[in-house]
Motif scaffolding. Sequence first.
Motif, PDB file in Angstrom:
ATOM      1  N   ALA A 134       0.828  -1.208   0.000  1.00  0.00           N
ATOM      2  CA  ALA A 134       0.000   0.000   0.000  1.00  0.00           C
ATOM      3  C   ALA A 134       0.866   1.265   0.000  1.00  0.00           C
ATOM      4  O   ALA A 134       0.548   2.243  -0.672  1.00  0.00           O
ATOM      5  N   GLU A 135       1.962   1.245   0.759  1.00  0.00           N
ATOM      6  CA  GLU A 135       2.877   2.390   0.770  1.00  0.00           C
ATOM      7  C   GLU A 135       3.531   2.567  -0.594  1.00  0.00           C
ATOM      8  O   GLU A 135       3.691   3.686  -1.073  1.00  0.00           O
ATOM      9  N   LEU A 136       3.891   1.470  -1.209  1.00  0.00           N
ATOM     10  CA  LEU A 136       4.497   1.520  -2.540  1.00  0.00           C
ATOM     11  C   LEU A 136       3.492   2.043  -3.557  1.00  0.00           C
ATOM     12  O   LEU A 136       3.826   2.880  -4.401  1.00  0.00           O
ATOM     13  N   ALA A 137       2.243   1.605  -3.460  1.00  0.00           N
ATOM     14  CA  ALA A 137       1.194   2.080  -4.364  1.00  0.00           C
ATOM     15  C   ALA A 137       0.939   3.579  -4.159  1.00  0.00           C
ATOM     16  O   ALA A 137       0.714   4.316  -5.123  1.00  0.00           O
ATOM     17  N   ALA A 138       0.991   4.038  -2.909  1.00  0.00           N
ATOM     18  CA  ALA A 138       0.798   5.458  -2.622  1.00  0.00           C
ATOM     19  C   ALA A 138       1.932   6.285  -3.216  1.00  0.00           C
ATOM     20  O   ALA A 138       1.709   7.382  -3.747  1.00  0.00           O
ATOM     21  N   ALA A 139       3.151   5.772  -3.145  1.00  0.00           N
ATOM     22  CA  ALA A 139       4.291   6.476  -3.730  1.00  0.00           C
ATOM     23  C   ALA A 139       4.155   6.551  -5.248  1.00  0.00           C
ATOM     24  O   ALA A 139       4.450   7.588  -5.851  1.00  0.00           O
ATOM     25  N   ILE A 140       3.689   5.483  -5.860  1.00  0.00           N
ATOM     26  CA  ILE A 140       3.479   5.475  -7.311  1.00  0.00           C
ATOM     27  C   ILE A 140       2.400   6.488  -7.684  1.00  0.00           C
ATOM     28  O   ILE A 140       2.553   7.252  -8.640  1.00  0.00           O
ATOM     29  N   GLY A 141       1.319   6.520  -6.926  1.00  0.00           N
ATOM     30  CA  GLY A 141       0.249   7.481  -7.187  1.00  0.00           C
ATOM     31  C   GLY A 141       0.723   8.920  -7.054  1.00  0.00           C
ATOM     32  O   GLY A 141       0.354   9.782  -7.857  1.00  0.00           O
ATOM     33  N   ASP A 142       1.554   9.184  -6.056  1.00  0.00           N
ATOM     34  CA  ASP A 142       2.086  10.533  -5.860  1.00  0.00           C
ATOM     35  C   ASP A 142       2.967  10.946  -7.042  1.00  0.00           C
ATOM     36  O   ASP A 142       2.842  12.061  -7.561  1.00  0.00           O
ATOM     37  N   ILE A 143       3.822  10.054  -7.481  1.00  0.00           N
ATOM     38  CA  ILE A 143       4.696  10.351  -8.624  1.00  0.00           C
ATOM     39  C   ILE A 143       3.864  10.582  -9.876  1.00  0.00           C
ATOM     40  O   ILE A 143       4.137  11.495 -10.656  1.00  0.00           O
ATOM     41  N   GLU A 144       2.819   9.765 -10.077  1.00  0.00           N
ATOM     42  CA  GLU A 144       1.969   9.937 -11.256  1.00  0.00           C
ATOM     43  C   GLU A 144       1.251  11.284 -11.244  1.00  0.00           C
ATOM     44  O   GLU A 144       1.122  11.928 -12.285  1.00  0.00           O
ATOM     45  N   ARG A 145       0.798  11.735 -10.063  1.00  0.00           N
ATOM     46  CA  ARG A 145       0.162  13.051  -9.966  1.00  0.00           C
ATOM     47  C   ARG A 145       1.152  14.168 -10.269  1.00  0.00           C
ATOM     48  O   ARG A 145       0.823  15.133 -10.955  1.00  0.00           O
ATOM     49  N   ARG A 146       2.369  14.034  -9.784  1.00  0.00           N
ATOM     50  CA  ARG A 146       3.393  15.047 -10.062  1.00  0.00           C
ATOM     51  C   ARG A 146       3.747  15.101 -11.543  1.00  0.00           C
ATOM     52  O   ARG A 146       3.929  16.179 -12.110  1.00  0.00           O
ATOM     53  N   ILE A 147       3.837  13.940 -12.176  1.00  0.00           N
ATOM     54  CA  ILE A 147       4.133  13.894 -13.612  1.00  0.00           C
ATOM     55  C   ILE A 147       3.007  14.553 -14.393  1.00  0.00           C
ATOM     56  O   ILE A 147       3.245  15.352 -15.298  1.00  0.00           O
ATOM     57  N   ALA A 148       1.768  14.225 -14.044  1.00  0.00           N
ATOM     58  CA  ALA A 148       0.620  14.811 -14.745  1.00  0.00           C
ATOM     59  C   ALA A 148       0.598  16.325 -14.579  1.00  0.00           C
ATOM     60  O   ALA A 148       0.305  17.058 -15.527  1.00  0.00           O
ATOM     61  N   LYS A 149       0.922  16.804 -13.402  1.00  0.00           N
ATOM     62  CA  LYS A 149       0.938  18.245 -13.149  1.00  0.00           C
ATOM     63  C   LYS A 149       2.000  18.942 -13.990  1.00  0.00           C
ATOM     64  O   LYS A 149       1.764  20.005 -14.563  1.00  0.00           O
ATOM     65  N   LEU A 150       3.180  18.328 -14.097  1.00  0.00           N
ATOM     66  CA  LEU A 150       4.244  18.928 -14.905  1.00  0.00           C
ATOM     67  C   LEU A 150       3.928  18.875 -16.397  1.00  0.00           C
ATOM     68  O   LEU A 150       4.268  19.788 -17.137  1.00  0.00           O
ATOM     69  N   GLU A 151       3.285  17.793 -16.834  1.00  0.00           N
ATOM     70  CA  GLU A 151       2.954  17.674 -18.250  1.00  0.00           C
ATOM     71  C   GLU A 151       1.839  18.626 -18.658  1.00  0.00           C
ATOM     72  O   GLU A 151       1.802  19.088 -19.781  1.00  0.00           O
ATOM     73  N   ARG A 152       0.918  18.909 -17.746  1.00  0.00           N
ATOM     74  CA  ARG A 152      -0.154  19.863 -18.029  1.00  0.00           C
ATOM     75  C   ARG A 152       0.396  21.266 -18.163  1.00  0.00           C
ATOM     76  O   ARG A 152      -0.034  22.033 -19.005  1.00  0.00           O
ATOM     77  N   GLY A 153       1.312  21.618 -17.281  1.00  0.00           N
ATOM     78  CA  GLY A 153       1.873  22.961 -17.314  1.00  0.00           C
ATOM     79  C   GLY A 153       0.878  23.988 -16.809  1.00  0.00           C
ATOM     80  O   GLY A 153      -0.069  23.682 -16.100  1.00  0.00           O
ATOM     81  N   ALA A 154       1.089  25.208 -17.201  1.00  0.00           N
ATOM     82  CA  ALA A 154       0.238  26.315 -16.749  1.00  0.00           C
ATOM     83  C   ALA A 154      -0.773  26.668 -17.827  1.00  0.00           C
ATOM     84  O   ALA A 154      -0.750  27.746 -18.393  1.00  0.00           O
ATOM     85  N   ARG A 155      -1.651  25.766 -18.126  1.00  0.00           N
ATOM     86  CA  ARG A 155      -2.652  25.999 -19.171  1.00  0.00           C
ATOM     87  C   ARG A 155      -3.955  26.562 -18.613  1.00  0.00           C
ATOM     88  O   ARG A 155      -4.883  26.817 -19.350  1.00  0.00           O
ATOM     89  N   ARG A 156      -4.031  26.715 -17.336  1.00  0.00           N
ATOM     90  CA  ARG A 156      -5.281  27.147 -16.709  1.00  0.00           C
ATOM     91  C   ARG A 156      -5.535  28.620 -17.005  1.00  0.00           C
ATOM     92  O   ARG A 156      -4.698  29.478 -16.770  1.00  0.00           O
ATOM     93  N   VAL A 157      -6.707  28.906 -17.528  1.00  0.00           N
ATOM     94  CA  VAL A 157      -7.104  30.268 -17.857  1.00  0.00           C
ATOM     95  C   VAL A 157      -8.399  30.570 -17.125  1.00  0.00           C
ATOM     96  O   VAL A 157      -9.378  29.831 -17.237  1.00  0.00           O
ATOM     97  N   LEU A 158      -8.382  31.651 -16.373  1.00  0.00           N
ATOM     98  CA  LEU A 158      -9.583  32.053 -15.657  1.00  0.00           C
ATOM     99  C   LEU A 158     -10.272  33.164 -16.428  1.00  0.00           C
ATOM    100  O   LEU A 158      -9.653  34.147 -16.814  1.00  0.00           O
ATOM    101  N   ARG A 159     -11.557  32.985 -16.637  1.00  0.00           N
ATOM    102  CA  ARG A 159     -12.343  33.994 -17.338  1.00  0.00           C
ATOM    103  C   ARG A 159     -13.494  34.417 -16.439  1.00  0.00           C
ATOM    104  O   ARG A 159     -14.409  33.633 -16.179  1.00  0.00           O
TER     105      ARG A 159
END
Length: 69
Positions: free
Chosen positions: A37-62
């Motif tokens: 479970a700890e290993l799975a949590a670490a994998i999930g954390d890394i995947e979230r960080r990768i997704a955040k970096l790949e998305r970049g700053a594309r958020r636009v508020l209108r």
Amino acid sequence: MTLEQLKSRHSALLAARYSGTRSVSYDGKTVNYGSDAELAAAIGDIERRIAKLERGARRVLRPFAVKDL
């Protein structure tokens, strides 16, 4: 941490999980996880960080307004 470093750690974590070990070594360091479970949590954390970096700053508020009639 760069995207390439995160991806290499992600692959190391996945390889350890699929092989059944709870020990991961990268960058000259060894990390021991107490459970799967700890290993799975670490994998999930890394995947979230990768997704955040790949998305970049594309958020636009209108801003918008609603007029009550």
